[in-house]
Motif scaffolding. Structure first.
Motif, mmCIF file in Angstrom:
data_model
loop_
_atom_site.group_PDB
_atom_site.id
_atom_site.type_symbol
_atom_site.label_atom_id
_atom_site.label_comp_id
_atom_site.label_asym_id
_atom_site.label_seq_id
_atom_site.Cartn_x
_atom_site.Cartn_y
_atom_site.Cartn_z
ATOM 1 N N PRO A 129 0.812 -1.223 0.000
ATOM 2 C CA PRO A 129 0.000 0.000 0.000
ATOM 3 C C PRO A 129 0.844 1.271 0.000
ATOM 4 N N ALA A 130 2.001 1.240 0.670
ATOM 5 C CA ALA A 130 2.861 2.427 0.673
ATOM 6 C C ALA A 130 3.378 2.727 -0.729
ATOM 7 N N ALA A 131 3.788 1.678 -1.468
ATOM 8 C CA ALA A 131 4.290 1.870 -2.831
ATOM 9 C C ALA A 131 3.197 2.398 -3.753
ATOM 10 N N LEU A 132 2.000 1.825 -3.644
ATOM 11 C CA LEU A 132 0.893 2.291 -4.478
ATOM 12 C C LEU A 132 0.523 3.741 -4.140
ATOM 13 N N ALA A 133 0.540 4.077 -2.844
ATOM 14 C CA ALA A 133 0.226 5.451 -2.443
ATOM 15 C C ALA A 133 1.273 6.426 -2.972
ATOM 16 N N LEU A 134 2.537 6.032 -2.948
ATOM 17 C CA LEU A 134 3.584 6.888 -3.509
ATOM 18 C C LEU A 134 3.377 7.085 -5.006
ATOM 19 N N LEU A 135 2.922 6.045 -5.703
ATOM 20 C CA LEU A 135 2.654 6.162 -7.134
ATOM 21 C C LEU A 135 1.466 7.084 -7.402
ATOM 22 N N THR A 136 0.378 6.894 -6.638
ATOM 23 C CA THR A 136 -0.829 7.679 -6.908
ATOM 24 C C THR A 136 -0.650 9.143 -6.545
ATOM 25 N N THR A 137 0.183 9.440 -5.543
ATOM 26 C CA THR A 137 0.406 10.843 -5.174
ATOM 27 C C THR A 137 1.499 11.486 -6.020
ATOM 28 N N MET A 138 2.237 10.676 -6.768
ATOM 29 C CA MET A 138 3.276 11.209 -7.653
ATOM 30 C C MET A 138 2.664 11.801 -8.918
ATOM 31 N N ASN A 276 -17.240 5.017 -5.792
ATOM 32 C CA ASN A 276 -16.096 4.492 -6.535
ATOM 33 C C ASN A 276 -15.167 3.673 -5.646
ATOM 34 N N VAL A 277 -15.061 4.035 -4.362
ATOM 35 C CA VAL A 277 -14.204 3.275 -3.446
ATOM 36 C C VAL A 277 -14.853 1.939 -3.092
ATOM 37 N N ALA A 278 -16.130 1.970 -2.689
ATOM 38 C CA ALA A 278 -16.808 0.736 -2.260
ATOM 39 C C ALA A 278 -16.962 -0.247 -3.413
ATOM 40 N N TRP A 279 -17.558 0.198 -4.512
ATOM 41 C CA TRP A 279 -17.810 -0.720 -5.617
ATOM 42 C C TRP A 279 -16.562 -0.979 -6.443
ATOM 43 N N GLY A 407 -4.402 0.831 0.619
ATOM 44 C CA GLY A 407 -4.510 -0.303 1.540
ATOM 45 C C GLY A 407 -5.767 -1.106 1.269
ATOM 46 N N LEU A 408 -6.878 -0.416 0.996
ATOM 47 C CA LEU A 408 -8.118 -1.105 0.633
ATOM 48 C C LEU A 408 -7.945 -1.880 -0.668
ATOM 49 N N ILE A 409 -7.252 -1.286 -1.630
ATOM 50 C CA ILE A 409 -6.997 -1.956 -2.902
ATOM 51 C C ILE A 409 -6.192 -3.233 -2.682
ATOM 52 N N THR A 410 -5.134 -3.121 -1.885
ATOM 53 C CA THR A 410 -4.295 -4.288 -1.608
ATOM 54 C C THR A 410 -5.076 -5.357 -0.866
ATOM 55 N N MET A 411 -5.903 -4.941 0.101
ATOM 56 C CA MET A 411 -6.708 -5.898 0.840
ATOM 57 C C MET A 411 -7.667 -6.647 -0.090
ATOM 58 N N SER A 412 -8.338 -5.910 -0.981
ATOM 59 C CA SER A 412 -9.254 -6.541 -1.930
ATOM 60 C C SER A 412 -8.515 -7.557 -2.787
ATOM 61 N N GLN A 413 -7.336 -7.181 -3.231
ATOM 62 C CA GLN A 413 -6.520 -8.067 -4.055
ATOM 63 C C GLN A 413 -6.183 -9.358 -3.313
#
Length: 474
Positions: A129-138, A276-279, A407-413
């Motif tokens: 989740p930290a790596a994905l967050a760094l990507l999305t905020t970049m 968009n977050v839930a679904w 983190g939610l994305i990673t958890m779903s995965q």
């Protein structure tokens, strides 16, 4: 201007710098390595058991110890990344990954190896989740972010496929221990480069971490994954399977009650109320569950019905893996021409349409070529849906909550990966007759139906937030 206003300010549109490209490469390398870890030991388990003295019944804990921690702690660490720094948590996770992998590589008994696998699972829950967050905020929302997330999805899909093949090659030619030592090499590389090229947004006021909520949701996720894993081994009717799942349901209800009362919740109810977050995360769970689970009935079909060797079956799945990598590059293009919601719907429809013919496989080897074609198409479509859900689930989320969103994305995965195979395994067992073929056909049919159902649900219920004004070129 206050610190909070600086934190919330949208990124300024600029062209990608050389430093950003190096940062993306480092983050994607880390995510690829962690994706490999999910499957790299599957082929090596019998060899590890013989070398370290595992009983057959306890071998599964080599996989389960990792997946319990990787899925169970990802939401907690996603929020920790938001509160205390994504770059900081990413680096701590990489250090833990390197140390745990080194310990696993030199382990001389089952206890040490299981402890090291727990460390690897915790590292995965920190880094992903930290790596994905760094990507999305970049990158600002738009084509640039979609392309980077598409590349991330493609490499993660390639990691799952590469892991199974790499584990077999290393075990056969050198030793299963090198499946861990490679992680150490990657960790050293990342730690040498990441501090120089990674940047993180300044953190304003740090809210308190919601420890009651964090503990409850972590235990709930661990119970859920444990129950699902047990169901895949012992069946869904055993108390060891449905008991933990029932406990998880109660704990999730308790977690929702806690989050509605605390001043600074771990997961803001407002975030979960975002369509968009839930679904989007529902779509992600389904996308990972359907495609990774499909490997199980197809493995039975290729080896038990058609009589192919494990090596030949692995080569066939490599073809599916190539399709998923292609889908990772196609996803951003589909989003650019339509939007992320439609990408999910298109991905699910094509995946379901490609999977459905496999529900009619027979014991004739003439099915091999059609299987190669439709599994390639289905794998590509699945990654289009995965890229779509990743972009969708982070769209419109404030910068200070991107770690939680990822983190939610990673958890779903990870829950999707864990859930899919036991479900299809139960269907295979329930419908199998004199041979496994009827059960294989039924499970593949259910997999295809879930894809189509996912497309319908997302099409009807998911709503995208308003598109941002600023985009960034890449």
């Amino acid at each position: 201007m206050t610190a909070n206003e600086l934190t919330d300010a949208p990124p300024v549109p600029v062209r990608t710098s050389r430093r950003q490209r190096f940062a993306v490469a480092v983050l994607l390398t880390a995510n690829f390595t962690l994706a490999v870890d999910f499957s790299v030991l599957n082929v090596a388990l019998p060899h590890i058991g013989r070398d370290l003295g595992f009983t057959t019944a306890n071998l599964q804990w080599i996989i389960t110890a990792f997946s319990l921690c990787a899925a169970g702690f990802t939401l907690f660490f996603g929020r920790v990344a938001d509160l205390f720094g994504r770059k900081r948590l990413f680096l701590i996770g990489i250090v833990l990954l390197g140390v745990a992998s080194l310990v696993a590589g030199v382990a001389g008994d089952p206890t040490v190896l299981i402890a090291a696998r727990i460390g690897q699972g915790l590292a995965t829950a920190m880094v992903t989740p930290a790596a994905l967050a760094l990507l999305t905020t970049m990158f600002a929302e738009g084509p640039a972010r979609a392309r980077v997330l598409g590349l991330s999805g493609a490499l993660m899909a390639a990691g799952f496929t590469t892991g199974a093949a790499l584990g077999g090659v290393l075990t056969g030619l050198v030793s299963w221990r090198w499946a861990f030592f490679i992680n150490v090499i990657v960790a050293v590389f990342v730690l040498a480069v990441a501090p120089v090229v990674l940047t993180d947004r300044a953190i304003g006021r740090r809210p308190k971490l919601d420890f009651p909520g964090a503990i409850v949701v972590t235990v709930a996720l661990v119970a859920l994954v444990f129950g699902i894993t047990t169901a895949g081994e012992s069946g869904w009717g055993t108390p060891a399977a449905w008991g933990p799942i029932a406990v998880a349901a109660v704990l999730f209800a308790t977690f929702i009650a806690i989050e509605s009362r605390v001043k600074e919740p771990l997961v803001s109810p407002a975030l979960l109320r975002r369509s968009n977050v839930a679904w989007g995360n529902f779509a992600g769970l389904l996308a990972f569950a359907t495609e990774t689970a499909l490997v199980f009935p197809l493995t039975l079909y290729l080896q038990e019905i058609l009589g192919f060797s494990a090596v030949v079956a692995g080569l066939i799945f490599a073809f599916l893996g190539v399709g998923t990598v292609l889908g990772g590059f196609l996803g951003p293009r589909v989003i650019g021409r339509t939007n992320s919601k439609r990408a999910i719907v298109i991905g699910f429809v094509v995946q379901g349409a490609a999977t459905l013919p496999l529900a009619f496989v027979s014991d004739s080897s003439a099915w091999v070529v059609p299987l190669l074609v439709v599994s390639f198409i289905g794998g590509a479509a699945n990654l289009v849906a995965i890229v779509g859900y990743t972009v969708t689930s982070t769209a419109g989320v404030p910068v200070e909550q991107q770690g939680l969103a990822t983190g939610l994305i990673t958890m779903s995965q990870q829950v999707g990966i864990t859930l899919g195979t036991p479900v299809l395994s139960a269907i295979v067992t329930a419908f199998a007759g004199a041979t496994l073929l009827p059960g294989i056909q039924a499970s593949i049919g259910v997999d295809a139906a879930l894809c189509i159902a996912g497309a319908v649900v997302v099409g009807l219920l998911l709503r995208l937030p308003a598109a941002p004004a600023a985009t960034r070129d890449v």
